[in-house]
Design a protein around this motif. Structure first.
Motif, PDB file in Angstrom:
ATOM      1  N   ASN A 212     -11.786 -13.310 -28.785  1.00  0.00           N
ATOM      2  CA  ASN A 212     -12.036 -14.652 -28.268  1.00  0.00           C
ATOM      3  C   ASN A 212     -12.065 -14.687 -26.749  1.00  0.00           C
ATOM      4  O   ASN A 212     -12.874 -15.377 -26.136  1.00  0.00           O
ATOM      5  CB  ASN A 212     -10.972 -15.625 -28.784  1.00  0.00           C
ATOM      6  CG  ASN A 212     -11.184 -15.973 -30.242  1.00  0.00           C
ATOM      7  OD1 ASN A 212     -12.276 -15.835 -30.766  1.00  0.00           O
ATOM      8  ND2 ASN A 212     -10.126 -16.404 -30.896  1.00  0.00           N
ATOM      9  N   LEU A 213     -11.154 -13.929 -26.124  1.00  0.00           N
ATOM     10  CA  LEU A 213     -11.065 -13.976 -24.677  1.00  0.00           C
ATOM     11  C   LEU A 213     -12.226 -13.258 -23.994  1.00  0.00           C
ATOM     12  O   LEU A 213     -12.392 -13.351 -22.789  1.00  0.00           O
ATOM     13  CB  LEU A 213      -9.733 -13.365 -24.224  1.00  0.00           C
ATOM     14  CG  LEU A 213      -8.506 -14.224 -24.580  1.00  0.00           C
ATOM     15  CD1 LEU A 213      -7.243 -13.543 -24.114  1.00  0.00           C
ATOM     16  CD2 LEU A 213      -8.611 -15.610 -23.975  1.00  0.00           C
TER      17      LEU A 213
ATOM     18  N   ARG B 123     -12.647 -18.193 -21.827  1.00  0.00           N
ATOM     19  CA  ARG B 123     -11.677 -17.633 -20.879  1.00  0.00           C
ATOM     20  C   ARG B 123     -11.530 -18.531 -19.663  1.00  0.00           C
ATOM     21  O   ARG B 123     -10.415 -18.839 -19.235  1.00  0.00           O
ATOM     22  CB  ARG B 123     -12.119 -16.230 -20.464  1.00  0.00           C
ATOM     23  CG  ARG B 123     -11.122 -15.515 -19.572  1.00  0.00           C
ATOM     24  CD  ARG B 123     -11.483 -14.054 -19.392  1.00  0.00           C
ATOM     25  NE  ARG B 123     -12.790 -13.878 -18.773  1.00  0.00           N
ATOM     26  CZ  ARG B 123     -13.848 -13.395 -19.412  1.00  0.00           C
ATOM     27  NH1 ARG B 123     -13.770 -13.063 -20.695  1.00  0.00           N
ATOM     28  NH2 ARG B 123     -15.006 -13.252 -18.792  1.00  0.00           N
ATOM     29  N   ARG B 124     -12.637 -18.977 -19.104  1.00  0.00           N
ATOM     30  CA  ARG B 124     -12.569 -19.831 -17.920  1.00  0.00           C
ATOM     31  C   ARG B 124     -11.957 -21.183 -18.240  1.00  0.00           C
ATOM     32  O   ARG B 124     -11.172 -21.725 -17.453  1.00  0.00           O
ATOM     33  CB  ARG B 124     -13.981 -20.013 -17.345  1.00  0.00           C
ATOM     34  CG  ARG B 124     -14.573 -18.731 -16.784  1.00  0.00           C
ATOM     35  CD  ARG B 124     -15.915 -18.994 -16.144  1.00  0.00           C
ATOM     36  NE  ARG B 124     -16.514 -17.763 -15.653  1.00  0.00           N
ATOM     37  CZ  ARG B 124     -17.672 -17.702 -14.996  1.00  0.00           C
ATOM     38  NH1 ARG B 124     -18.346 -18.820 -14.766  1.00  0.00           N
ATOM     39  NH2 ARG B 124     -18.150 -16.547 -14.589  1.00  0.00           N
TER      40      ARG B 124
ATOM     41  N   ALA C 220      -8.511 -22.390 -16.460  1.00  0.00           N
ATOM     42  CA  ALA C 220      -8.599 -23.599 -15.634  1.00  0.00           C
ATOM     43  C   ALA C 220      -7.725 -24.712 -16.197  1.00  0.00           C
ATOM     44  O   ALA C 220      -6.999 -25.396 -15.456  1.00  0.00           O
ATOM     45  CB  ALA C 220     -10.047 -24.062 -15.542  1.00  0.00           C
ATOM     46  N   GLY C 221      -7.762 -24.915 -17.507  1.00  0.00           N
ATOM     47  CA  GLY C 221      -6.946 -25.957 -18.121  1.00  0.00           C
ATOM     48  C   GLY C 221      -5.467 -25.698 -17.941  1.00  0.00           C
ATOM     49  O   GLY C 221      -4.694 -26.620 -17.636  1.00  0.00           O
ATOM     50  N   ALA C 222      -5.052 -24.446 -18.098  1.00  0.00           N
ATOM     51  CA  ALA C 222      -3.642 -24.107 -17.911  1.00  0.00           C
ATOM     52  C   ALA C 222      -3.208 -24.333 -16.469  1.00  0.00           C
ATOM     53  O   ALA C 222      -2.110 -24.848 -16.202  1.00  0.00           O
ATOM     54  CB  ALA C 222      -3.398 -22.654 -18.319  1.00  0.00           C
ATOM     55  N   ALA C 223      -4.062 -23.956 -15.514  1.00  0.00           N
ATOM     56  CA  ALA C 223      -3.730 -24.132 -14.098  1.00  0.00           C
ATOM     57  C   ALA C 223      -3.580 -25.615 -13.743  1.00  0.00           C
ATOM     58  O   ALA C 223      -2.647 -26.006 -13.027  1.00  0.00           O
ATOM     59  CB  ALA C 223      -4.808 -23.487 -13.229  1.00  0.00           C
TER      60      ALA C 223
ATOM     61  N   LEU D 285     -12.635 -27.841 -19.988  1.00  0.00           N
ATOM     62  CA  LEU D 285     -13.838 -27.824 -20.819  1.00  0.00           C
ATOM     63  C   LEU D 285     -15.104 -28.003 -19.993  1.00  0.00           C
ATOM     64  O   LEU D 285     -16.188 -27.627 -20.430  1.00  0.00           O
ATOM     65  CB  LEU D 285     -13.751 -28.923 -21.874  1.00  0.00           C
ATOM     66  CG  LEU D 285     -12.620 -28.786 -22.899  1.00  0.00           C
ATOM     67  CD1 LEU D 285     -12.612 -29.985 -23.828  1.00  0.00           C
ATOM     68  CD2 LEU D 285     -12.787 -27.497 -23.695  1.00  0.00           C
ATOM     69  N   VAL D 286     -14.974 -28.589 -18.804  1.00  0.00           N
ATOM     70  CA  VAL D 286     -16.137 -28.743 -17.927  1.00  0.00           C
ATOM     71  C   VAL D 286     -16.695 -27.379 -17.557  1.00  0.00           C
ATOM     72  O   VAL D 286     -17.916 -27.154 -17.557  1.00  0.00           O
ATOM     73  CB  VAL D 286     -15.751 -29.529 -16.656  1.00  0.00           C
ATOM     74  CG1 VAL D 286     -16.930 -29.607 -15.698  1.00  0.00           C
ATOM     75  CG2 VAL D 286     -15.272 -30.928 -17.028  1.00  0.00           C
ATOM     76  N   LEU D 287     -15.800 -26.440 -17.270  1.00  0.00           N
ATOM     77  CA  LEU D 287     -16.240 -25.086 -16.945  1.00  0.00           C
ATOM     78  C   LEU D 287     -16.892 -24.425 -18.147  1.00  0.00           C
ATOM     79  O   LEU D 287     -17.863 -23.681 -18.012  1.00  0.00           O
ATOM     80  CB  LEU D 287     -15.054 -24.246 -16.461  1.00  0.00           C
ATOM     81  CG  LEU D 287     -14.498 -24.597 -15.084  1.00  0.00           C
ATOM     82  CD1 LEU D 287     -13.292 -23.707 -14.772  1.00  0.00           C
ATOM     83  CD2 LEU D 287     -15.573 -24.395 -14.014  1.00  0.00           C
ATOM     84  N   ALA D 288     -16.337 -24.677 -19.336  1.00  0.00           N
ATOM     85  CA  ALA D 288     -16.911 -24.087 -20.545  1.00  0.00           C
ATOM     86  C   ALA D 288     -18.325 -24.603 -20.770  1.00  0.00           C
ATOM     87  O   ALA D 288     -19.225 -23.855 -21.161  1.00  0.00           O
ATOM     88  CB  ALA D 288     -16.034 -24.411 -21.751  1.00  0.00           C
TER      89      ALA D 288
END
Length: 235
Positions: free
Chosen positions: A183-184, A190-191, A195-198, A220-223
């Motif tokens: 998955n990663l 991955r992004r 990003a969400g965790a940060a 999710l924007v990055l995804a």
């Protein structure tokens, strides 16, 4: 009901039981905090039956105990429960077709139940995991809230118990199996995850509990903006 338990493997049943135990501890803390703060015992009990959303309940009780208006308490709960809207789209297939079943499933929808659904691709096991977890949590949470409310008058410092760490610990344990190497390797996932965790970690010291999780959805924007992979074999 018996068919639900037969559909799930022993490992999943064990995980559901552990989640129910962990959430029961938090439910007891919720009941104790509400009553020790001066609210009648029936308030956390009725709220748990009608709302059944741990984060929203803690937020609403926190607003009331700090002197806030009931309208502000309701608004805080609604903001925290806004995450359930995308959750509903993600697991809508397990709720059935009848409107009564769907309404019941919507009431039983929790972060933990959704996590169990998302980690399995088989439709029958997804359905069984959702209902087994949802019903198990509803019973264990409400029973624990009653016990906590009864014991609330005798607890001097509920914060000293450290039960606020149970929710994030449970969710982390459920998410970890999904963070596989396969998955990663997906750049978008991955992004979005990083990003969400940060965002969530950065916002935690400044916002009430639950809101940092909502802000993590900005990952999710990055995804969405990451181009799809060109195909197998392309790194």
């Amino acid at each position: 009901m018996h068919s639900l338990w037969r559909t799930l493997d022993r490992g999943t049943l064990r995980d559901i039981a552990l989640v129910c135990l962990a959430d029961a501890m938090v439910g007891a803390a919720f009941g104790a905090i509400a009553v020790s703060g001066g609210l009648p015992a029936w308030v956390p009990v009725v709220m748990s039956l009608l709302v059944f959303a741990g984060g929203a309940q803690f937020a609403a009780i926190g607003v009331v105990l700090s002197g806030g208006a009931p309208v502000a308490a309701v608004a805080a709960g609604l903001v925290l429960n806004a995450r359930l809207l995308p959750f509903g789209f993600a697991v809508g297939d397990v709720l059935g077709d009848r409107w009564r079943t769907r309404l019941t499933g919507a009431h039983l929808m929790t972060d933990e139940a959704v996590a169990f659904v998302l980690r399995d691709g088989d439709p029958r096991r997804r359905h069984a995991a959702f209902w087994a977890c949802g019903l198990g949590l509803f019973v264990s949470w409400n029973a624990a809230v009653v016990l906590g409310a009864l014991a609330g008058r005798g607890i001097a410092d509920t914060a000293a118990l450290g039960l606020d760490a149970a929710f994030p610990a449970v969710l982390l344990a459920l998410v970890l199996p999904s963070l596989t190497v396969r998955n990663l390797r997906n750049a978008a996932l991955r992004r979005a995850s990083v990003a969400g965790a940060a965002v969530a970690v950065t916002a935690t010291p400044f916002l009430p509990a639950g809101l940092p999780v909502l802000l993590a959805l900005t990952g999710l924007v990055l995804a969405a903006r990451t181009p799809a992979a060109a195909g197998p074999g392309v790194s």
